[in-house]
Scaffold this motif. Structure first.
Motif, PDB file in Angstrom:
ATOM      1  N   ILE A 210       0.839  -1.199   0.000  1.00 40.39           N
ATOM      2  CA  ILE A 210       0.000   0.000   0.000  1.00 40.39           C
ATOM      3  C   ILE A 210       0.876   1.252   0.000  1.00 40.39           C
ATOM      4  CG2 ILE A 210      -1.706   1.318   1.324  1.00 40.39           C
ATOM      5  CD1 ILE A 210      -2.776  -1.352   2.369  1.00 40.39           C
ATOM      6  N   LEU A 211       1.902   1.256   0.857  1.00 37.15           N
ATOM      7  CA  LEU A 211       2.782   2.416   0.956  1.00 37.15           C
ATOM      8  C   LEU A 211       3.519   2.694  -0.348  1.00 37.15           C
ATOM      9  CD1 LEU A 211       4.420   1.834   4.472  1.00 37.15           C
ATOM     10  CD2 LEU A 211       2.710   3.560   3.878  1.00 37.15           C
ATOM     11  N   MET A 212       3.832   1.616  -1.083  1.00 39.58           N
ATOM     12  CA  MET A 212       4.636   1.766  -2.285  1.00 39.58           C
ATOM     13  C   MET A 212       3.793   1.587  -3.547  1.00 39.58           C
ATOM     14  SD  MET A 212       8.283   0.138  -1.036  1.00 39.58           S
ATOM     15  CE  MET A 212       9.272   1.256  -2.052  1.00 39.58           C
ATOM     16  N   SER A 213       2.548   2.040  -3.483  1.00 34.33           N
ATOM     17  CA  SER A 213       1.667   2.111  -4.650  1.00 34.33           C
ATOM     18  C   SER A 213       1.027   3.490  -4.684  1.00 34.33           C
ATOM     19  CB  SER A 213       0.572   1.040  -4.584  1.00 34.33           C
ATOM     20  OG  SER A 213       1.113  -0.254  -4.653  1.00 34.33           O
ATOM     21  N   LEU A 214       1.152   4.158  -5.819  1.00 29.67           N
ATOM     22  CA  LEU A 214       0.617   5.510  -5.980  1.00 29.67           C
ATOM     23  C   LEU A 214       0.182   5.696  -7.442  1.00 29.67           C
ATOM     24  CD1 LEU A 214       3.318   7.575  -4.019  1.00 29.67           C
ATOM     25  CD2 LEU A 214       0.914   7.313  -3.363  1.00 29.67           C
ATOM     26  N   PRO A 215      -0.588   6.758  -7.724  1.00 29.41           N
ATOM     27  CA  PRO A 215      -0.947   7.016  -9.120  1.00 29.41           C
ATOM     28  C   PRO A 215       0.298   7.244  -9.986  1.00 29.41           C
ATOM     29  CG  PRO A 215      -2.367   8.258  -7.655  1.00 29.41           C
ATOM     30  CD  PRO A 215      -1.291   7.667  -6.796  1.00 29.41           C
ATOM     31  N   ALA A 216       0.281   6.700 -11.168  1.00 22.94           N
ATOM     32  CA  ALA A 216       1.388   6.871 -12.105  1.00 22.94           C
ATOM     33  C   ALA A 216       1.346   8.270 -12.718  1.00 22.94           C
ATOM     34  CB  ALA A 216       1.320   5.813 -13.197  1.00 22.94           C
ATOM     35  N   LYS A 217       2.498   8.756 -13.084  1.00 19.48           N
ATOM     36  CA  LYS A 217       2.578  10.071 -13.728  1.00 19.48           C
ATOM     37  C   LYS A 217       1.938   9.999 -15.110  1.00 19.48           C
ATOM     38  CE  LYS A 217       5.959  13.781 -14.261  1.00 19.48           C
ATOM     39  NZ  LYS A 217       5.519  14.502 -13.060  1.00 19.48           N
ATOM     40  N   THR A 218       1.072  10.981 -15.401  1.00 18.80           N
ATOM     41  CA  THR A 218       0.390  10.993 -16.699  1.00 18.80           C
ATOM     42  C   THR A 218       0.771  12.186 -17.558  1.00 18.80           C
ATOM     43  OG1 THR A 218      -1.524  12.120 -15.701  1.00 18.80           O
ATOM     44  CG2 THR A 218      -1.589   9.701 -15.814  1.00 18.80           C
ATOM     45  N   ASP A 219       1.270  13.252 -16.943  1.00 22.39           N
ATOM     46  CA  ASP A 219       1.788  14.375 -17.722  1.00 22.39           C
ATOM     47  C   ASP A 219       2.917  15.044 -16.945  1.00 22.39           C
ATOM     48  OD1 ASP A 219       0.852  16.803 -16.159  1.00 22.39           O
ATOM     49  OD2 ASP A 219      -1.104  15.940 -16.624  1.00 22.39           O
ATOM     50  N   GLU A 220       3.601  15.941 -17.598  1.00 19.42           N
ATOM     51  CA  GLU A 220       4.839  16.501 -17.051  1.00 19.42           C
ATOM     52  C   GLU A 220       4.632  17.240 -15.744  1.00 19.42           C
ATOM     53  OE1 GLU A 220       8.397  19.561 -18.501  1.00 19.42           O
ATOM     54  OE2 GLU A 220       7.063  18.623 -19.972  1.00 19.42           O
ATOM     55  N   GLU A 221       3.459  17.829 -15.545  1.00 22.04           N
ATOM     56  CA  GLU A 221       3.242  18.679 -14.385  1.00 22.04           C
ATOM     57  C   GLU A 221       2.617  17.970 -13.188  1.00 22.04           C
ATOM     58  OE1 GLU A 221       4.406  21.764 -14.132  1.00 22.04           O
ATOM     59  OE2 GLU A 221       5.258  21.410 -16.118  1.00 22.04           O
ATOM     60  N   ASP A 222       2.121  16.750 -13.354  1.00 26.29           N
ATOM     61  CA  ASP A 222       1.449  16.138 -12.215  1.00 26.29           C
ATOM     62  C   ASP A 222       2.458  15.529 -11.246  1.00 26.29           C
ATOM     63  OD1 ASP A 222       2.084  13.450 -12.788  1.00 26.29           O
ATOM     64  OD2 ASP A 222       0.286  13.158 -13.996  1.00 26.29           O
TER      65      ASP A 222
ATOM     66  N   GLY B 298       2.505  12.357 -10.097  1.00 23.77           N
ATOM     67  CA  GLY B 298       2.489  10.910 -10.122  1.00 23.77           C
ATOM     68  C   GLY B 298       3.882  10.297 -10.096  1.00 23.77           C
ATOM     69  N   VAL B 299       3.919   8.969  -9.986  1.00 24.32           N
ATOM     70  CA  VAL B 299       5.186   8.238  -9.936  1.00 24.32           C
ATOM     71  C   VAL B 299       5.909   8.352 -11.278  1.00 24.32           C
ATOM     72  CG1 VAL B 299       6.267   5.995  -9.581  1.00 24.32           C
ATOM     73  CG2 VAL B 299       4.209   6.607  -8.280  1.00 24.32           C
ATOM     74  N   PRO B 300       7.139   8.892 -11.290  1.00 24.76           N
ATOM     75  CA  PRO B 300       7.897   8.969 -12.552  1.00 24.76           C
ATOM     76  C   PRO B 300       8.161   7.581 -13.121  1.00 24.76           C
ATOM     77  CG  PRO B 300       8.889  10.357 -10.853  1.00 24.76           C
ATOM     78  CD  PRO B 300       7.856   9.512 -10.165  1.00 24.76           C
ATOM     79  N   HIS B 301       8.338   7.522 -14.430  1.00 24.16           N
ATOM     80  CA  HIS B 301       8.468   6.229 -15.094  1.00 24.16           C
ATOM     81  C   HIS B 301       9.622   5.405 -14.546  1.00 24.16           C
ATOM     82  CE1 HIS B 301       7.977   3.290 -18.289  1.00 24.16           C
ATOM     83  NE2 HIS B 301       9.284   3.333 -18.491  1.00 24.16           N
ATOM     84  N   ASN B 302      10.775   6.031 -14.260  1.00 26.89           N
ATOM     85  CA  ASN B 302      11.930   5.243 -13.831  1.00 26.89           C
ATOM     86  C   ASN B 302      11.852   4.797 -12.373  1.00 26.89           C
ATOM     87  OD1 ASN B 302      12.386   7.798 -12.743  1.00 26.89           O
ATOM     88  ND2 ASN B 302      14.599   7.732 -13.098  1.00 26.89           N
ATOM     89  N   MET B 303      10.774   5.185 -11.661  1.00 30.88           N
ATOM     90  CA  MET B 303      10.543   4.674 -10.316  1.00 30.88           C
ATOM     91  C   MET B 303       9.425   3.630 -10.303  1.00 30.88           C
ATOM     92  SD  MET B 303      10.859   8.130  -7.939  1.00 30.88           S
ATOM     93  CE  MET B 303      10.763   7.223  -6.382  1.00 30.88           C
ATOM     94  N   GLN B 304       8.794   3.402 -11.442  1.00 30.96           N
ATOM     95  CA  GLN B 304       7.675   2.464 -11.521  1.00 30.96           C
ATOM     96  C   GLN B 304       8.166   1.025 -11.593  1.00 30.96           C
ATOM     97  OE1 GLN B 304       5.011   3.558 -14.732  1.00 30.96           O
ATOM     98  NE2 GLN B 304       4.942   5.699 -14.078  1.00 30.96           N
ATOM     99  N   VAL B 305       7.417   0.130 -10.956  1.00 33.34           N
ATOM    100  CA  VAL B 305       7.712  -1.302 -10.976  1.00 33.34           C
ATOM    101  C   VAL B 305       6.475  -2.023 -11.499  1.00 33.34           C
ATOM    102  CG1 VAL B 305       8.343  -3.324  -9.612  1.00 33.34           C
ATOM    103  CG2 VAL B 305       9.259  -1.078  -8.989  1.00 33.34           C
ATOM    104  N   GLY B 306       6.612  -2.708 -12.617  1.00 28.56           N
ATOM    105  CA  GLY B 306       5.473  -3.423 -13.164  1.00 28.56           C
ATOM    106  C   GLY B 306       4.556  -2.515 -13.969  1.00 28.56           C
ATOM    107  N   GLU B 307       3.361  -3.015 -14.214  1.00 28.16           N
ATOM    108  CA  GLU B 307       2.402  -2.319 -15.062  1.00 28.16           C
ATOM    109  C   GLU B 307       1.481  -1.405 -14.250  1.00 28.16           C
ATOM    110  OE1 GLU B 307       2.419  -2.505 -18.386  1.00 28.16           O
ATOM    111  OE2 GLU B 307       4.187  -3.814 -18.200  1.00 28.16           O
ATOM    112  N   VAL B 308       1.025  -0.339 -14.876  1.00 26.24           N
ATOM    113  CA  VAL B 308       0.019   0.535 -14.286  1.00 26.24           C
ATOM    114  C   VAL B 308      -1.323  -0.200 -14.315  1.00 26.24           C
ATOM    115  CG1 VAL B 308      -1.159   2.758 -14.469  1.00 26.24           C
ATOM    116  CG2 VAL B 308       1.269   2.566 -15.084  1.00 26.24           C
ATOM    117  N   ASP B 309      -2.049  -0.208 -13.181  1.00 27.88           N
ATOM    118  CA  ASP B 309      -3.312  -0.946 -13.150  1.00 27.88           C
ATOM    119  C   ASP B 309      -4.436  -0.161 -13.810  1.00 27.88           C
ATOM    120  OD1 ASP B 309      -4.375   0.893 -11.305  1.00 27.88           O
ATOM    121  OD2 ASP B 309      -3.981  -0.381  -9.568  1.00 27.88           O
TER     122      ASP B 309
END
Length: 204
Positions: free
Chosen positions: A26-38, A40-51
């Motif tokens: 839970i602690l290490m799950s957050l919304p993924a980044k969708t645009d430059e200004e939000d 969300g989790v940057p791509h290089n910090m993401q693990v696995g697929e966006v749900d």
């Protein structure tokens, strides 16, 4: 340099202990980044697929923040003194998100340090509370659910460049366009004798 390496080791130990919990997913799950200004989790910090709801697991990665970047931000906001060495280590050791340190009766949220814009949250915090900085109180975290800024009181620094930790209730500061040190001092609620004590008290 040796002191910085020791502090960075302490930061890693503190963060690993914080995330070593049955609630890690839970602690290490957050919304993924969708645009430059939000935020969300940057791509290089993401693990696995966006749900399907736009959330993704994330991981800590080595920090790219430099000393020059930290010092420039300090100068930009006219800090009366530098951040404590251990906080400097926090800023420069790992890109990390969602750090809410839990104590007996309260919680302290440290700024997010995303890999794409690691100092943005700290910059916003300092920008928001510039009148406090002018009176010697440097915000570095938030109390509970943004109930108010957690600050260093820089008027009595320790020999190792650390400061007493206090917090201000946001409600007590509302409606005051400016403050004097005499007005703020009675509102400063003590938490810890230093930032180092604040962190090391969490370790076993």
């Amino acid at each position: 340099m040796q002191e910085l390496k020791q502090d960075q080791t302490l930061i890693v130990s503190t963060l690993e202990a914080y995330f070593d919990t049955p609630h890690r997913d839970i602690l290490m799950s957050l919304p993924a980044k969708t645009d430059e200004e939000d935020y969300g989790v940057p791509h290089n910090m993401q693990v696995g697929e966006v749900d399907e709801e736009g959330w993704v697991r994330w991981e800590m990665i080595p920090s790219t923040v430099t000393e020059d970047q930290v010092r420039r931000l300090e100068q930009l906001h006219d800090l009366p003194l530098p951040v404590p060495p251990l906080y400097f280590a926090y800023l420069t050791t790992r890109h990390v998100l969602n750090v809410y340190l839990r104590y007996d009766h309260f919680m302290v949220g440290l700024p997010d340090l995303p890999s794409d814009n690691p100092l943005r949250s700290l910059h916003t915090l300092w920008e928001t509370w510039e009148p406090l900085i002018a009176q010697g109180y440097i915000p570095f975290a938030t109390y509970e659910d943004d109930a108010g800024p957690v600050c260093w009181d820089t008027h009595n620094p320790s020999e190792d460049g650390d400061y007493a930790v206090v917090w201000f209730d946001h409600e007590a500061l509302v409606g005051q366009p400016s403050w004097t040190r005499a007005q703020l001092a009675p509102l400063a609620q003590p938490l810890f004798p230093s930032f180092r004590t604040m962190l090391t008290s969490l370790l076993p």
